[in-house]
Design a protein around this motif. Sequence first.
Motif, PDB file in Angstrom:
ATOM      1  N   LYS A  97      -2.010  20.937 -15.407  1.00  0.00           N
ATOM      2  CA  LYS A  97      -2.829  22.134 -15.208  1.00  0.00           C
ATOM      3  C   LYS A  97      -3.702  22.309 -16.444  1.00  0.00           C
ATOM      4  O   LYS A  97      -3.208  22.288 -17.575  1.00  0.00           O
ATOM      5  CB  LYS A  97      -1.945  23.363 -15.011  1.00  0.00           C
ATOM      6  CG  LYS A  97      -2.740  24.627 -14.764  1.00  0.00           C
ATOM      7  CD  LYS A  97      -1.838  25.818 -14.522  1.00  0.00           C
ATOM      8  CE  LYS A  97      -2.671  27.055 -14.342  1.00  0.00           C
ATOM      9  NZ  LYS A  97      -1.884  28.262 -14.380  1.00  0.00           N
ATOM     10  N   ASN A  98      -5.010  22.457 -16.224  1.00  0.00           N
ATOM     11  CA  ASN A  98      -5.949  22.612 -17.320  1.00  0.00           C
ATOM     12  C   ASN A  98      -5.740  23.977 -17.977  1.00  0.00           C
ATOM     13  O   ASN A  98      -5.727  24.998 -17.292  1.00  0.00           O
ATOM     14  CB  ASN A  98      -7.386  22.464 -16.813  1.00  0.00           C
ATOM     15  CG  ASN A  98      -8.382  22.384 -17.927  1.00  0.00           C
ATOM     16  OD1 ASN A  98      -8.542  23.319 -18.698  1.00  0.00           O
ATOM     17  ND2 ASN A  98      -9.063  21.254 -18.019  1.00  0.00           N
TER      18      ASN A  98
ATOM     19  N   GLU B 115       2.041  16.288 -12.686  1.00  0.00           N
ATOM     20  CA  GLU B 115       1.117  17.337 -12.239  1.00  0.00           C
ATOM     21  C   GLU B 115       0.676  18.091 -13.481  1.00  0.00           C
ATOM     22  O   GLU B 115       1.497  18.630 -14.223  1.00  0.00           O
ATOM     23  CB  GLU B 115       1.805  18.280 -11.259  1.00  0.00           C
ATOM     24  CG  GLU B 115       0.869  19.351 -10.725  1.00  0.00           C
ATOM     25  CD  GLU B 115       1.550  20.314  -9.767  1.00  0.00           C
ATOM     26  OE1 GLU B 115       1.244  21.522  -9.860  1.00  0.00           O
ATOM     27  OE2 GLU B 115       2.385  19.874  -8.961  1.00  0.00           O
TER      28      GLU B 115
ATOM     29  N   TRP C 284      -4.365  19.858 -21.242  1.00  0.00           N
ATOM     30  CA  TRP C 284      -3.592  19.990 -20.007  1.00  0.00           C
ATOM     31  C   TRP C 284      -2.135  20.233 -20.346  1.00  0.00           C
ATOM     32  O   TRP C 284      -1.609  19.662 -21.300  1.00  0.00           O
ATOM     33  CB  TRP C 284      -3.702  18.722 -19.173  1.00  0.00           C
ATOM     34  CG  TRP C 284      -5.100  18.343 -18.817  1.00  0.00           C
ATOM     35  CD1 TRP C 284      -6.001  17.685 -19.610  1.00  0.00           C
ATOM     36  CD2 TRP C 284      -5.776  18.606 -17.591  1.00  0.00           C
ATOM     37  NE1 TRP C 284      -7.190  17.522 -18.936  1.00  0.00           N
ATOM     38  CE2 TRP C 284      -7.083  18.077 -17.693  1.00  0.00           C
ATOM     39  CE3 TRP C 284      -5.404  19.242 -16.407  1.00  0.00           C
ATOM     40  CZ2 TRP C 284      -8.011  18.162 -16.671  1.00  0.00           C
ATOM     41  CZ3 TRP C 284      -6.331  19.322 -15.383  1.00  0.00           C
ATOM     42  CH2 TRP C 284      -7.616  18.788 -15.514  1.00  0.00           C
TER      43      TRP C 284
ATOM     44  N   ASP D  47      -9.484  26.161 -17.739  1.00  0.00           N
ATOM     45  CA  ASP D  47     -10.018  26.680 -16.470  1.00  0.00           C
ATOM     46  C   ASP D  47      -9.004  26.726 -15.325  1.00  0.00           C
ATOM     47  O   ASP D  47      -9.325  27.148 -14.224  1.00  0.00           O
ATOM     48  CB  ASP D  47     -11.268  25.897 -16.044  1.00  0.00           C
ATOM     49  CG  ASP D  47     -10.989  24.412 -15.825  1.00  0.00           C
ATOM     50  OD1 ASP D  47      -9.822  24.041 -15.589  1.00  0.00           O
ATOM     51  OD2 ASP D  47     -11.960  23.629 -15.884  1.00  0.00           O
ATOM     52  N   GLY D  48      -7.765  26.258 -15.555  1.00  0.00           N
ATOM     53  CA  GLY D  48      -6.720  26.375 -14.535  1.00  0.00           C
ATOM     54  C   GLY D  48      -6.730  25.301 -13.459  1.00  0.00           C
ATOM     55  O   GLY D  48      -5.896  25.329 -12.553  1.00  0.00           O
ATOM     56  N   ARG D  49      -7.673  24.341 -13.527  1.00  0.00           N
ATOM     57  CA  ARG D  49      -7.704  23.263 -12.521  1.00  0.00           C
ATOM     58  C   ARG D  49      -6.391  22.489 -12.553  1.00  0.00           C
ATOM     59  O   ARG D  49      -5.752  22.383 -13.583  1.00  0.00           O
ATOM     60  CB  ARG D  49      -8.838  22.260 -12.811  1.00  0.00           C
ATOM     61  CG  ARG D  49     -10.198  22.734 -12.444  1.00  0.00           C
ATOM     62  CD  ARG D  49     -11.239  21.671 -12.745  1.00  0.00           C
ATOM     63  NE  ARG D  49     -11.261  21.394 -14.188  1.00  0.00           N
ATOM     64  CZ  ARG D  49     -11.388  20.186 -14.713  1.00  0.00           C
ATOM     65  NH1 ARG D  49     -11.493  19.126 -13.949  1.00  0.00           N
ATOM     66  NH2 ARG D  49     -11.407  20.021 -16.022  1.00  0.00           N
ATOM     67  N   LYS D  50      -6.024  21.912 -11.408  1.00  0.00           N
ATOM     68  CA  LYS D  50      -4.814  21.086 -11.342  1.00  0.00           C
ATOM     69  C   LYS D  50      -5.219  19.647 -11.079  1.00  0.00           C
ATOM     70  O   LYS D  50      -6.236  19.378 -10.464  1.00  0.00           O
ATOM     71  CB  LYS D  50      -3.879  21.592 -10.253  1.00  0.00           C
ATOM     72  CG  LYS D  50      -3.232  22.907 -10.636  1.00  0.00           C
ATOM     73  CD  LYS D  50      -1.973  23.157  -9.880  1.00  0.00           C
ATOM     74  CE  LYS D  50      -1.308  24.393 -10.457  1.00  0.00           C
ATOM     75  NZ  LYS D  50      -0.125  24.737  -9.749  1.00  0.00           N
ATOM     76  N   LEU D  51      -4.362  18.746 -11.547  1.00  0.00           N
ATOM     77  CA  LEU D  51      -4.647  17.323 -11.451  1.00  0.00           C
ATOM     78  C   LEU D  51      -3.326  16.579 -11.350  1.00  0.00           C
ATOM     79  O   LEU D  51      -2.370  16.914 -12.043  1.00  0.00           O
ATOM     80  CB  LEU D  51      -5.400  16.905 -12.727  1.00  0.00           C
ATOM     81  CG  LEU D  51      -5.793  15.479 -12.953  1.00  0.00           C
ATOM     82  CD1 LEU D  51      -6.900  15.085 -11.971  1.00  0.00           C
ATOM     83  CD2 LEU D  51      -6.321  15.304 -14.379  1.00  0.00           C
ATOM     84  N   ASN D  52      -3.259  15.602 -10.450  1.00  0.00           N
ATOM     85  CA  ASN D  52      -2.089  14.731 -10.374  1.00  0.00           C
ATOM     86  C   ASN D  52      -2.476  13.400 -10.986  1.00  0.00           C
ATOM     87  O   ASN D  52      -3.479  12.813 -10.600  1.00  0.00           O
ATOM     88  CB  ASN D  52      -1.636  14.538  -8.924  1.00  0.00           C
ATOM     89  CG  ASN D  52      -0.614  15.558  -8.516  1.00  0.00           C
ATOM     90  OD1 ASN D  52       0.396  15.723  -9.183  1.00  0.00           O
ATOM     91  ND2 ASN D  52      -0.880  16.257  -7.425  1.00  0.00           N
ATOM     92  N   GLU D  53      -1.682  12.931 -11.926  1.00  0.00           N
ATOM     93  CA  GLU D  53      -2.043  11.730 -12.666  1.00  0.00           C
ATOM     94  C   GLU D  53      -0.822  10.834 -12.812  1.00  0.00           C
ATOM     95  O   GLU D  53       0.304  11.315 -12.936  1.00  0.00           O
ATOM     96  CB  GLU D  53      -2.557  12.166 -14.045  1.00  0.00           C
ATOM     97  CG  GLU D  53      -3.404  11.179 -14.771  1.00  0.00           C
ATOM     98  CD  GLU D  53      -4.761  10.932 -14.123  1.00  0.00           C
ATOM     99  OE1 GLU D  53      -5.057   9.752 -13.889  1.00  0.00           O
ATOM    100  OE2 GLU D  53      -5.503  11.890 -13.861  1.00  0.00           O
TER     101      GLU D  53
ATOM    102  N   ASP E  74      -8.589  13.178 -20.502  1.00  0.00           N
ATOM    103  CA  ASP E  74      -9.857  13.305 -19.782  1.00  0.00           C
ATOM    104  C   ASP E  74     -10.769  14.363 -20.409  1.00  0.00           C
ATOM    105  O   ASP E  74     -11.449  15.105 -19.704  1.00  0.00           O
ATOM    106  CB  ASP E  74      -9.562  13.675 -18.317  1.00  0.00           C
ATOM    107  CG  ASP E  74     -10.369  12.831 -17.353  1.00  0.00           C
ATOM    108  OD1 ASP E  74     -10.926  11.812 -17.786  1.00  0.00           O
ATOM    109  OD2 ASP E  74     -10.448  13.221 -16.172  1.00  0.00           O
TER     110      ASP E  74
END
Length: 189
Positions: free
Chosen positions: A44-45, A42, A22, A48-54, A18
């Motif tokens: 983690k960027n 799961e 990550w 910037d530390g954002r989290k995302l479940n994919e 994306d």
Amino acid sequence: MPKINGNQITPGAVVSHDGGLWVAVKTNSVKPGKGGAFNQVELKNLIDGRKLNERFRADETVDTVDLELKDFSFLYAEGDNLVFMDLESYDQIELPKDFVGERAAFLQDGMKVTLQMHEARAISIRLPQQVTLEIVEADPVVRGQTAASSYKPAILENGLRVLVPPFIGVGEKIVVDTNEVAYLRRAEA
């Protein structure tokens, strides 16, 4: 960039997804009764530390990213920046203090740190696990207090506050965990 299948992503793997970098924090392989298997990941960027479940299907390919580990020496702080020197090339780089966070207080002149680099850009920093620091302020020992009782607050030479056992006093050197910002033991003389 090397590619792997979605079901090959494991914790710690760094992937390009994306438009960002990550790191996989947790993975869970799912094989439903109907439909194809997939890997619930799961992420983690790293920037910037954002989290995302994919969800990644087994037949889906993902670009993996190899990060370079480089050793640097901390030189000094200048305003809101920290200056480090590459131990191989002797090049200097500046990183903002908030890149390191509150652990910047542990940095000492000449301290060796490891930076994870991607395309000549620092992604993360690893400090030594433990440092030895002197206590500059602590409550006095209370007679009759047992070692099993609660810890007391103390201030270290770098300004950080830690909890120490009641028998530790001002002027003593202690070993501190840099990740937990916690007392480990008395330093050996």
